[in-house]
Scaffold this motif. Structure first.
Motif, PDB file in Angstrom:
ATOM      1  N   TRP A 128     -11.699  -1.662  -8.310  1.00 33.11           N
ATOM      2  CA  TRP A 128     -10.400  -1.813  -7.649  1.00 33.11           C
ATOM      3  C   TRP A 128     -10.301  -3.167  -6.960  1.00 33.11           C
ATOM      4  CZ3 TRP A 128      -8.738  -0.835  -2.225  1.00 33.11           C
ATOM      5  CH2 TRP A 128      -7.344  -0.772  -2.108  1.00 33.11           C
ATOM      6  N   THR A 132     -13.264   3.499   1.618  1.00 31.77           N
ATOM      7  CA  THR A 132     -14.051   4.024   2.743  1.00 31.77           C
ATOM      8  C   THR A 132     -15.529   3.724   2.482  1.00 31.77           C
ATOM      9  OG1 THR A 132     -14.385   6.175   1.688  1.00 31.77           O
ATOM     10  CG2 THR A 132     -12.444   5.951   3.119  1.00 31.77           C
ATOM     11  N   TYR A 138      -3.481   5.921  -5.839  1.00 29.63           N
ATOM     12  CA  TYR A 138      -4.871   6.263  -5.534  1.00 29.63           C
ATOM     13  C   TYR A 138      -4.963   6.938  -4.177  1.00 29.63           C
ATOM     14  CZ  TYR A 138      -5.507   2.366  -8.841  1.00 29.63           C
ATOM     15  OH  TYR A 138      -5.440   1.529  -9.914  1.00 29.63           O
ATOM     16  N   ARG A 139      -6.118   7.585  -3.947  1.00 27.25           N
ATOM     17  CA  ARG A 139      -6.374   8.117  -2.601  1.00 27.25           C
ATOM     18  C   ARG A 139      -7.259   7.109  -1.875  1.00 27.25           C
ATOM     19  NH1 ARG A 139      -8.644  13.714  -2.104  1.00 27.25           N
ATOM     20  NH2 ARG A 139     -10.483  12.574  -2.790  1.00 27.25           N
ATOM     21  N   ALA A 140      -6.862   6.742  -0.654  1.00 25.75           N
ATOM     22  CA  ALA A 140      -7.623   5.732   0.089  1.00 25.75           C
ATOM     23  C   ALA A 140      -9.088   6.153   0.225  1.00 25.75           C
ATOM     24  CB  ALA A 140      -7.000   5.526   1.463  1.00 25.75           C
ATOM     25  N   GLU A 141      -9.323   7.469   0.367  1.00 26.64           N
ATOM     26  CA  GLU A 141     -10.706   7.913   0.588  1.00 26.64           C
ATOM     27  C   GLU A 141     -11.573   7.747  -0.662  1.00 26.64           C
ATOM     28  OE1 GLU A 141      -7.843   9.404   1.040  1.00 26.64           O
ATOM     29  OE2 GLU A 141      -7.967  11.587   1.029  1.00 26.64           O
ATOM     30  N   PHE A 167       0.815  -1.223   0.000  1.00 27.92           N
ATOM     31  CA  PHE A 167       0.000   0.000   0.000  1.00 27.92           C
ATOM     32  C   PHE A 167       0.846   1.269   0.000  1.00 27.92           C
ATOM     33  CE2 PHE A 167      -2.690  -3.329   1.582  1.00 27.92           C
ATOM     34  CZ  PHE A 167      -3.859  -3.094   0.886  1.00 27.92           C
ATOM     35  N   ARG A 168       1.967   1.242   0.741  1.00 25.81           N
ATOM     36  CA  ARG A 168       2.700   2.491   0.976  1.00 25.81           C
ATOM     37  C   ARG A 168       4.095   2.553   0.383  1.00 25.81           C
ATOM     38  NH1 ARG A 168      -0.545   1.146   4.815  1.00 25.81           N
ATOM     39  NH2 ARG A 168      -2.212   2.638   5.251  1.00 25.81           N
ATOM     40  N   TYR A 215      -0.242   1.034  -3.632  1.00 25.17           N
ATOM     41  CA  TYR A 215      -1.549   1.545  -4.087  1.00 25.17           C
ATOM     42  C   TYR A 215      -1.759   3.002  -3.694  1.00 25.17           C
ATOM     43  CZ  TYR A 215      -3.230  -3.153  -5.263  1.00 25.17           C
ATOM     44  OH  TYR A 215      -3.400  -4.376  -5.836  1.00 25.17           O
ATOM     45  N   TRP A 216      -1.336   3.344  -2.469  1.00 25.18           N
ATOM     46  CA  TRP A 216      -1.656   4.709  -1.990  1.00 25.18           C
ATOM     47  C   TRP A 216      -0.748   5.770  -2.589  1.00 25.18           C
ATOM     48  CZ3 TRP A 216      -5.948   3.042  -1.590  1.00 25.18           C
ATOM     49  CH2 TRP A 216      -6.450   2.213  -0.613  1.00 25.18           C
ATOM     50  N   LYS A 217       0.183   5.356  -3.457  1.00 24.93           N
ATOM     51  CA  LYS A 217       0.932   6.328  -4.258  1.00 24.93           C
ATOM     52  C   LYS A 217       0.139   6.655  -5.523  1.00 24.93           C
ATOM     53  CE  LYS A 217       4.589   7.377  -2.042  1.00 24.93           C
ATOM     54  NZ  LYS A 217       5.603   6.466  -1.561  1.00 24.93           N
TER      55      LYS A 217
END
Ligand code: OAD
Length: 247
Positions: free
Chosen positions: A69, A55, A48-51, A38-39, A44-46
Motif C-alpha cells: 500500500w 497500524t 480498505y480498513r485502516a487496521e 482518506f475519507r 482510501y478508508w472507503k
C-alpha cells in the motif's frame, strides 16, 4: 488594495494584514494533484480498513501487504506535481518571509513546491527505518521496494517512517507545531476533515490564543462554524490563487 465583506474578502484582508501566518494541511490539499484523500467518497478508508494497513499490528502481521500500500502511494506520489494552490502558498511564503507549513501529509508535495519549514506531523514516505530499532535509516525509492517487505541490514525489515494509527506523533514536530499554533495570528487550515487527533487539535490551539482561522474545504467539517473560523467552501487549487496570488 480593497477588500469586500464576503468571506473571501475578509480572508484576503486577514491574510494581507497577517505578520505571523501558519498553514495546516491535510490530504485534500493534494487532491487536485491527483492524490487520494482518506475519507471522501473515493477515499482510501472507503476501500480498505485502516487496521489492515496503517497500524503497528498490521505491519507485524503482514508487512508485505502494508508495504504494498505504501509503495503504491510512493509511486503515485512520484508522478504528481504540486497544483496552482501550492504555487500560491509558495508566493505567500515569499511575500511573508516566514510561513511555517504544518502538514498531516506524507506525500512530500509541499517540499516539491519549494515550501520551506515544512513540519510533518505524520512522518514521511521519503525514508524508512529498521522495524526493530537497529538505527538504520534509508532513502526510499521504488527500486528498494522491488521485493516486499524490504530487508534491513540487521536481518529485520524496514518500516516506512510514517505515523501509524496508535503511535504517538513525533515529539519535536508536534511540540513545534503547537508552539507555532499558539504564536500565529492566522492559520490557513486546508483540505482536512479535522477528525484525526492529536493533529486536529492544532488549529484549536491557534484559536485558543486568539488567531483567526481560514478553513478551505469544499465540504463543511465539524470545525466549520467554530467561532473565529472563516470557511471558504472551495477546492484548494480553485481558491488559493485568487485569494493570495496577487498579495
Ligand atoms: P481526510 O480524507 O480525512 O479529509 C480530507 C478533506 O479534504 C475532506 O474534508 C475533504 O472534503 C477535503 N477536500 C477534498 N478535496 C479537496 C480540495 N480539492 N481542496 C481542499 N479540500 C479538499 O484526510 P485528512 O484530514 O488529511 O493519518 O486525514 C487525516 C489523517 O487521517 C491522515 O493524515 C491519515 C488519515 O488516516 C494517518 O495515516 C495517521
Amino acid at each position: 488594495m480593497s477588500f469586500d465583506s464576503s468571506p473571501e474578502g475578509k480572508a484576503r484582508r486577514l491574510i494581507a494584514e497577517s505578520s505571523r501566518p501558519v498553514v495546516f494541511t491535510g490530504s485534500g490539499m493534494s487532491k487536485e494533484s491527483g492524490i487520494r484523500t482518506f475519507r471522501g467518497d473515493d477515499g482510501y478508508w472507503k476501500q480498505y480498513r485502516a487496521e489492515d494497513l496503517a497500524t503497528p499490528g498490521a505491519l507485524r502481521r503482514d508487512p508485505a501487504l502494508v508495504w504494498e500500500w505504501y509503495r503504491d502511494r510512493l509511486v503515485a506520489g512520484e508522478e504528481v506535481e504540486p497544483h496552482s494552490g501550492y504555487d500560491a502558498l509558495t508566493h505567500l511564503q515569499n511575500v511573508k518571509g516566514s510561513m511555517p507549513v504544518i502538514t498531516q501529509n506524507v506525500d512530500g508535495l509541499h517540499q516539491k513546491a519549494g515550501h520551506h519549514d515544512v513540519i510533518e506531523l505524520h512522518g514521511t514516505l521519503r525514508t524508512a527505518s529498521c522495524m526493530d530499532g537497529c538505527g538504520k535509516r534509508v532513502e526510499l525509492s521504488p527500486e528498494i521496494l522491488k521485493e516486499l517487505p524490504p530487508a534491513c541490514v540487521c536481518g529485520s525489515w524496514l518500516r516506512p517512517d510514517v505515523v501509524l494509527f496508535g503511535e504517538p506523533l513525533p515529539y519535536e514536530p508536534y511540540t513545534r507545531a503547537l508552539t507555532l499554533a499558539e504564536a500565529c495570528d492566522i492559520m490557513l487550515v486546508i483540505g482536512t476533515s479535522m477528525v484525526v487527533y492529536p493533529a486536529a487539535g492544532i488549529p484549536y490551539a491557534a484559536i485558543s490564543t486568539g488567531a483567526r482561522i481560514i478553513e478551505i474545504n469544499p465540504k463543511r467539517t465539524d470545525f466549520t462554524g467554530t467561532p473565529g473560523v472563516i470557511t471558504l467552501e472551495s477546492a484548494a487549487g480553485a481558491v488559493l490563487p485568487g485569494l493570495i496570488g496577487d498579495l
